[in-house]
Design a protein around this motif. Structure first.
Motif, PDB file in Angstrom:
ATOM      1  N   ILE A 129       0.865  -1.174   0.000  1.00 27.06           N
ATOM      2  CA  ILE A 129       0.000   0.000   0.000  1.00 27.06           C
ATOM      3  C   ILE A 129       0.905   1.227   0.000  1.00 27.06           C
ATOM      4  CG2 ILE A 129      -1.856   1.223   1.176  1.00 27.06           C
ATOM      5  CD1 ILE A 129      -2.715  -1.513   0.291  1.00 27.06           C
ATOM      6  N   THR A 131       1.510   5.079   0.469  1.00 23.73           N
ATOM      7  CA  THR A 131       0.880   6.219   1.131  1.00 23.73           C
ATOM      8  C   THR A 131       1.814   7.424   1.066  1.00 23.73           C
ATOM      9  OG1 THR A 131       1.725   6.086   3.412  1.00 23.73           O
ATOM     10  CG2 THR A 131      -0.012   4.526   2.784  1.00 23.73           C
ATOM     11  N   ASP A 135       5.514   3.322   2.418  1.00 21.53           N
ATOM     12  CA  ASP A 135       4.869   2.099   1.946  1.00 21.53           C
ATOM     13  C   ASP A 135       4.589   1.130   3.094  1.00 21.53           C
ATOM     14  OD1 ASP A 135       5.062   3.107  -0.593  1.00 21.53           O
ATOM     15  OD2 ASP A 135       6.781   1.861  -1.184  1.00 21.53           O
ATOM     16  N   ASP A 172      -6.494   4.209   5.672  1.00 19.40           N
ATOM     17  CA  ASP A 172      -5.242   4.918   5.851  1.00 19.40           C
ATOM     18  C   ASP A 172      -5.048   5.448   7.261  1.00 19.40           C
ATOM     19  OD1 ASP A 172      -4.370   8.233   5.266  1.00 19.40           O
ATOM     20  OD2 ASP A 172      -2.941   6.602   5.153  1.00 19.40           O
ATOM     21  N   ILE A 177      -3.602   7.416   0.795  1.00 19.78           N
ATOM     22  CA  ILE A 177      -3.142   6.298  -0.020  1.00 19.78           C
ATOM     23  C   ILE A 177      -3.038   6.768  -1.467  1.00 19.78           C
ATOM     24  CG2 ILE A 177      -3.693   3.984  -0.860  1.00 19.78           C
ATOM     25  CD1 ILE A 177      -5.191   3.526   1.786  1.00 19.78           C
ATOM     26  N   ILE A 180      -1.413   1.079  -5.089  1.00 20.40           N
ATOM     27  CA  ILE A 180      -1.036  -0.231  -4.564  1.00 20.40           C
ATOM     28  C   ILE A 180      -0.163  -0.952  -5.578  1.00 20.40           C
ATOM     29  CG2 ILE A 180      -3.173  -0.442  -3.230  1.00 20.40           C
ATOM     30  CD1 ILE A 180      -4.143  -2.471  -5.333  1.00 20.40           C
ATOM     31  N   THR A 200     -12.171   2.618  -4.028  1.00 21.00           N
ATOM     32  CA  THR A 200     -11.498   3.593  -3.173  1.00 21.00           C
ATOM     33  C   THR A 200     -12.518   4.576  -2.610  1.00 21.00           C
ATOM     34  OG1 THR A 200     -11.093   5.137  -5.006  1.00 21.00           O
ATOM     35  CG2 THR A 200      -9.395   3.482  -4.562  1.00 21.00           C
TER      36      THR A 200
END
Length: 234
Positions: A129, A131, A135, A172, A177, A180, A200
């Motif tokens: 993920i 962000t 990560d 999050d 985020i 991915i 999302t």
């Protein structure tokens, strides 16, 4: 000064509430759970892709069209297990990586959480993920530790198992985020990382409002404090 201090304290409390609302959580719904594939998405979520019209990623992953419960992969002798719906049927076209393949999905805008409908969770699955603060990496074994999810006793994926086919939602933690990346451990010889759907959601308006009020309150309190200091100096 007291009023300014109190206003600043309220602003800080509002910011704290907004940050607390973004605590990191991972949840799992099986294909027969609250939000199975092809059912309405939870309120506030937007469908990123269901892979029915193409692959929006940037890596080397592949789209598959199922034929029965399993189908040939893109490497000789490999097979992938299609994600299943609550009705017990395959999802149609879906995304998959085989060992050594990787795929990155970068969102057009930063989001608060991402939901990934995974088919036949495998110990060799690797999910990253991305962000704004760094990560976060999860293996299939780690995902299997999420309440409700699990791997079969032998660690191999299953095609119809409700505990290895389902929707993982990643919320999050204090950072947005951005995308991915999915891949499959090279030690795995046949099975793949299969995804049928990605959804999302952006931060709720109330979160932005609280944060905005918090910053505005701090600015107001700081201005009052500076003016008071000037008056005292005079």
């Amino acid at each position: 000064m007291k009023r300014a201090f109190l206003f600043g304290a309220v602003a800080l409390a509002s910011m704290g509430s907004a940050i607390a609302a973004n605590a990191t959580t991972i949840t799992f719904d099986s294909f027969g759970g609250a939000y199975p594939l092809y059912s309405p998405l939870p309120p506030g979520e937007t469908l990123y892709t269901d892979f029915s019209s193409g692959n929006p990623g940037t890596g080397t992953g592949t789209l598959y069209t199922p034929s029965g419960e399993s189908q040939s992969g893109d490497q000789a002798g490999s097979y992938v297990a299609a994600p299943y719906t609550a009705a017990g049927s395959t999802t149609g076209v879906f995304f998959a990586t085989t060992p050594g393949e990787t795929e990155t999905f970068t969102f057009a805008a930063d989001v608060e959480d991402v939901a990934i409908y995974v088919g036949s969770l495998d110990a060799g699955n690797i999910l990253v993920i991305h962000t704004t603060s760094g990560d976060l990496m999860y293996t299939g074994t780690q995902l299997a530790a999420v309440p409700g999810a699990s791997l079969p006793g032998d660690g191999a994926p299953t095609i119809t198992g409700s505990t290895s086919n389902g929707r993982f939602t990643f919320i999050d933690s204090s950072a947005d985020i951005t995308g991915i990346t999915v891949s499959e451990n090279l030690a795995v010889s046949t099975n793949s990382f299969e995804i049928a759907q990605i959804a999302t959601s952006v931060p709720e308006l109330s979160t932005w409002v609280m944060m905005g009020l918090g910053f505005a309150g701090l600015a107001f309190a700081g201005g009052r404090a500076r003016r008071a200091a000037v008056r005292l100096a005079v």
